[in-house]
Write an enzyme that holds these catalytic residues in place. Structure first.
Site, PDB file in Angstrom:
ATOM      1  CG  ASP A 108      -6.305  22.109  -3.882  1.00 22.60           C
ATOM      2  OD1 ASP A 108      -6.962  21.149  -4.491  1.00 22.60           O
ATOM      3  OD2 ASP A 108      -5.365  22.583  -4.237  1.00 22.60           O
ATOM      4  CD  GLU A 109      -8.848  22.747  -7.821  1.00 25.70           C
ATOM      5  OE1 GLU A 109      -9.985  22.888  -8.759  1.00 25.70           O
ATOM      6  OE2 GLU A 109      -7.713  22.540  -8.254  1.00 25.70           O
TER       7      GLU A 109
HETATM    8 MG   LIG Z   1      -4.896  24.824  -5.247  1.00 28.57          MG
END
Ligand SMILES: [Mg+2]
Length: 421
Positions: A108-109
């Site tokens: 998620d990054e």
């Molecule tokens: Mg996150």
């Protein structure tokens, strides 16, 4: 020294798993939600939660039962990893409109180097554009940090969330960054923070002004690197996935559906974890001279140990055996086992010459290698789960979700957590 003109974004999807679940089922939106390994089991573990659940004190890694005690209205949902992978890819497609230099950091990054994209806007403008597009096109929110290096860009994305942009410019990083707690800095884990606190280093500013001799004495080269980070001198490039540097270690870890309470339960789990590590070692044409084992206990403490192997290997049973002897040597069972990670370390090319021990059974090594080659072949043709060790066939405490896997690259920054299966 960092190039003065770099512009790096770090974009972090907010409450990613929970946000995807709320999109799949909008009725969840108004409620506290936790994504869990296996919901029919009251011992399931919280993998992620939304804002409302966080506000009730629900924490990642605790059991559903603990979470429900704090937050009786908590709604539990199953994890859907293929959905998370899909959205992760879709978000990266948006980033790709702004730069070719995209480095994922977990699912998620991402870091995005937009230095060469100034014709599209400055860093802050691009960050807002990305933030708005992710929200409009995918229904997810991100927080974005904008800075002149990766470490401060990441720090920025943590400073304000959700759905926000934080700029840390070279001219004002001292005012913005130095008052923050030292553990906010990338690379300062709980153990490092504890040692730093003992020396009165509590903020990033304290770290920046700490004598380098002390940091080098306590933490070696890593200490000097932290000092550079605190002083805005991180010059590590944003490295796209396809041109990532050679791997330094291969790890595979899992959080169990329910805590393990005996060594009989630990062995097949280690074998299962080592199997994937070995497969990836062979795929990367590496062999390991060492093995590291990390254990998270039921009270969420982490322990880790490592050892050097008698002979380098890329064979699962050797890796699992090394990990199991570490476990038996060190683990006292004062707590049950919540999660484990097996990591092959001290890697070398599989072709590299090695000294065979007098006691090593060369015939057995050859047989192992030919079994491994057959396994790899079957899995390539019929899928990862087509064939497995008999000992790992029935493991009720193994989550039916993706394992967490990780490649640790030479630069300490570049730990990538991805999902396999
Ligand atoms: Mg996150």
């Amino acid at each position: 020294m960092a190039s003065p003109s770099r512009t790096v974004l770090h974009s972090d999807l907010n409450h990613f798993y929970a946000a995807v679940e709320c999109m799949r089922n909008p009725a969840l939106r108004a409620h506290p939600v936790a994504v869990c390994g296996r919901q029919e089991d009251r011992h399931g573990i919280v993998l992620a939660k939304n804002c409302a659940a966080k506000a009730c004190g629900v924490r990642t890694g605790e059991t559903v039962w603990q979470a429900k005690t704090k937050c009786p209205g908590l709604i539990i949902t199953d994890a859907h990893f293929s959905e998370y992978t899909k959205y992760s890819r879709l978000v990266q497609e948006i980033y790709a409109d702004y730069s070719d230099l995209i480095e994922p950091f977990g699912i998620d990054e991402c870091w995005i180097d937009v230095t060469a994209s100034s014709r599209l806007g400055n860093g802050e403008q691009l960050a807002h554009e990305i933030r708005r597009r992710v929200k409009r096109e995918l229904g997810l929110t991100v927080s974005v940090g904008v800075s002149f290096n990766k470490v401060f860009a990441k720090l920025g994305s943590d400073m304000r969330k959700p759905d926000a942009v934080t700029v840390i410019a070279r001219e004002q990083f001292r005012e913005k960054v130095w008052p923050l707690a030292v553990e906010e800095l990338l690379g300062v884990g709980p153990a490092t923070a504890k040692t730093l606190h003992r020396y009165g280093v509590r903020t990033i500013g304290d770290l920046a002004q700490c004598p380098t001799s002390l940091l080098q004495y306590k933490f070696g080269v890593g200490g000097l690197r932290l000092w550079e980070y605190a002083n805005g001198e991180d010059d590590t490039p944003v490295v796209p996935q396809c041109s990532a540097p050679p791997i330094k270690s291969v790890g595979n870890g899992v959080t169990f559906n329910a805590d393990l309470t005996s060594s009989e339960e630990v062995w097949p789990m280690l074998l299962m974890l080592a199997d994937e590590v070995a497969r990836r070692l062979r795929a990367a044409q590496k062999k390991a001279y060492g093995i590291a084992l990390s254990v998270r206990t039921g009270d969420l403490r982490d322990r880790s140990w490592q050892t050097v192997l008698e002979q380098p290997t890329q064979h699962a049973a050797d890796l699992a055996g090394g990990a199991f002897s570490l476990f038996c040597q060190h683990y006292t069972w004062s707590q049950p086992v919540r999660a484990m990670t097996v990591r092959a370390i001290h890697l070398d090319d599989e072709q590299a010459a090695e000294q065979l021990s007098l006691f090593c059974d060369a015939g057995k090594r050859e047989r192992d290698a030919s079994v491994d080659a057959t396994l790899d072949n079957i899995r390539r043709r019929f899928g990862r789960r087509a064939i497995t060790h008999a000992a790992t066939l029935h493991l009720p405490k193994l989550p039916s979700i993706a394992e967490e896997t990780e490649l640790l690259l030479p630069n300490g920054l570049q730990t990538m957590r991805g999902l396999c299966r």
